[in-house]
Design a protein around this motif. Structure first.
Motif, PDB file in Angstrom:
ATOM      1  N   TRP A   1      24.466  31.942  67.422  1.00  0.00           N
ATOM      2  CA  TRP A   1      23.107  31.847  67.967  1.00  0.00           C
ATOM      3  C   TRP A   1      23.122  31.566  69.469  1.00  0.00           C
ATOM      4  O   TRP A   1      22.289  32.089  70.221  1.00  0.00           O
ATOM      5  CB  TRP A   1      22.315  30.766  67.222  1.00  0.00           C
TER       6      TRP A   1
ATOM      7  N   ARG B   1      23.630  34.867  70.989  1.00  0.00           N
ATOM      8  CA  ARG B   1      22.494  35.774  70.814  1.00  0.00           C
ATOM      9  C   ARG B   1      21.366  35.456  71.795  1.00  0.00           C
ATOM     10  O   ARG B   1      20.681  36.358  72.271  1.00  0.00           O
ATOM     11  CB  ARG B   1      21.999  35.672  69.363  1.00  0.00           C
TER      12      ARG B   1
ATOM     13  N   LEU C   1      16.270  25.394  65.425  1.00  0.00           N
ATOM     14  CA  LEU C   1      16.486  26.466  64.444  1.00  0.00           C
ATOM     15  C   LEU C   1      16.703  25.883  63.042  1.00  0.00           C
ATOM     16  O   LEU C   1      16.099  26.331  62.058  1.00  0.00           O
ATOM     17  CB  LEU C   1      17.681  27.318  64.883  1.00  0.00           C
TER      18      LEU C   1
ATOM     19  N   ALA D   1      13.734  32.178  64.796  1.00  0.00           N
ATOM     20  CA  ALA D   1      14.946  32.645  64.108  1.00  0.00           C
ATOM     21  C   ALA D   1      15.196  31.798  62.860  1.00  0.00           C
ATOM     22  O   ALA D   1      15.532  32.325  61.788  1.00  0.00           O
ATOM     23  CB  ALA D   1      16.149  32.566  65.044  1.00  0.00           C
TER      24      ALA D   1
ATOM     25  N   LYS E   1      12.198  32.511  60.278  1.00  0.00           N
ATOM     26  CA  LYS E   1      12.260  33.882  59.768  1.00  0.00           C
ATOM     27  C   LYS E   1      13.456  34.036  58.822  1.00  0.00           C
ATOM     28  O   LYS E   1      13.342  34.635  57.751  1.00  0.00           O
ATOM     29  CB  LYS E   1      12.372  34.863  60.940  1.00  0.00           C
ATOM     30  N   GLY E   2      14.599  33.503  59.217  1.00  0.00           N
ATOM     31  CA  GLY E   2      15.805  33.611  58.393  1.00  0.00           C
ATOM     32  C   GLY E   2      15.632  32.966  57.031  1.00  0.00           C
ATOM     33  O   GLY E   2      16.229  33.398  56.040  1.00  0.00           O
TER      34      GLY E   2
ATOM     35  N   LEU F   1      12.148  39.184  67.191  1.00  0.00           N
ATOM     36  CA  LEU F   1      11.495  37.999  66.632  1.00  0.00           C
ATOM     37  C   LEU F   1       9.976  38.006  66.862  1.00  0.00           C
ATOM     38  O   LEU F   1       9.275  37.101  66.416  1.00  0.00           O
ATOM     39  CB  LEU F   1      12.097  36.726  67.251  1.00  0.00           C
TER      40      LEU F   1
END
Ligand code: MG
Length: 222
Positions: free
Chosen positions: A18, A21, A38, A66, A69-70, A118
């Motif tokens: 992450w 990213r 996160l 992130a 959503k994950g 995202l």
């Protein structure tokens, strides 16, 4: 390999993924603070919206989105007038090039989230915090306060938004020990409250949990 070591090594690898990213998303959030957000967005307690006060160019928004959503959880409501905090204005210590060129950070914020795939998990609210709070309805499970860092404004953000946070929900503050105003408010809050307890401190991020209380005190405003 024993399971605890395997878990520890997998966590380090996940953090590095992450960190890499989001390396190009500008902002003042430390990678470890972002990774903590996160994890809170992915697995934090309660049910309700994830709300961020102060999005700027979307760095903390990206970490929150992130995580949520994950985990297949709530979208992130990103509240910001996108005209920058006092310190981002021309001539100030953290003057923003984007703000100087465009007068708003909203376009840059949107393009960062689109690039990271995202944007479908973020609902921006382009408004001042107080105006957005006045129109807000519904429970919040995770609140991140990172707007104006002055004592008065951080106190106001807390008072306006914390009433919507569900029991076992979390409130995060940024820039504790980095900015005097919000630090003073945070210290006072922890000293005086019986409603919250601190659960973790990561760099300048502080996370408190709302404790369950009598039913009448936790009833959600309609
Ligand atoms: Mg901050």
């Amino acid at each position: 390999m024993n399971p605890s070591l395997e878990y520890a090594l997998r966590s380090i690898a996940d953090f590095l993924t992450w960190q890499h990213r989001f390396r190009d998303v500008e902002g003042f959030l430390h990678d470890l603070e972002g990774y903590t957000l996160l994890q809170l967005a992915a697995t934090g307690g309660g049910t309700g919206a994830v709300v961020e006060i102060g999005s700027y160019l979307g760095r903390s928004t990206a970490f929150l989105a992130a995580g949520s959503k994950g985990a297949g959880r709530e979208r992130v409501v990103a509240v910001d007038h996108f005209r920058g905090s006092p310190e981002h204005q021309a001539g100030q210590p953290f003057a923003s090039a984007t703000l100087a060129q465009e007068g708003t950070t909203f376009r840059h914020f949107q393009s960062n989230l689109r690039r990271l795939d995202l944007d479908d998990h973020v609902a921006p609210v382009v408004a001042a915090s107080a105006d957005a709070a006045a129109a807000w309805r519904g429970p919040i499970r995770l609140l991140f306060i990172d707007g104006d860092h002055s004592y008065e404004e951080s106190k106001r953000d807390f008072e306006l938004w914390s009433r919507f946070v569900v029991p076992r929900g979390l409130i995060c503050f940024h820039d504790i020990r980095a900015w005097p105003g919000v630090t003073q408010f945070y210290d006072e809050l922890l000293r005086d409250t019986k409603l919250y307890r601190e659960v973790v401190a990561v760099v300048s991020l502080r996370v408190i949990e709302k404790l369950p209380t009598a039913p009448e005190a936790t009833a959600m405003p309609l």
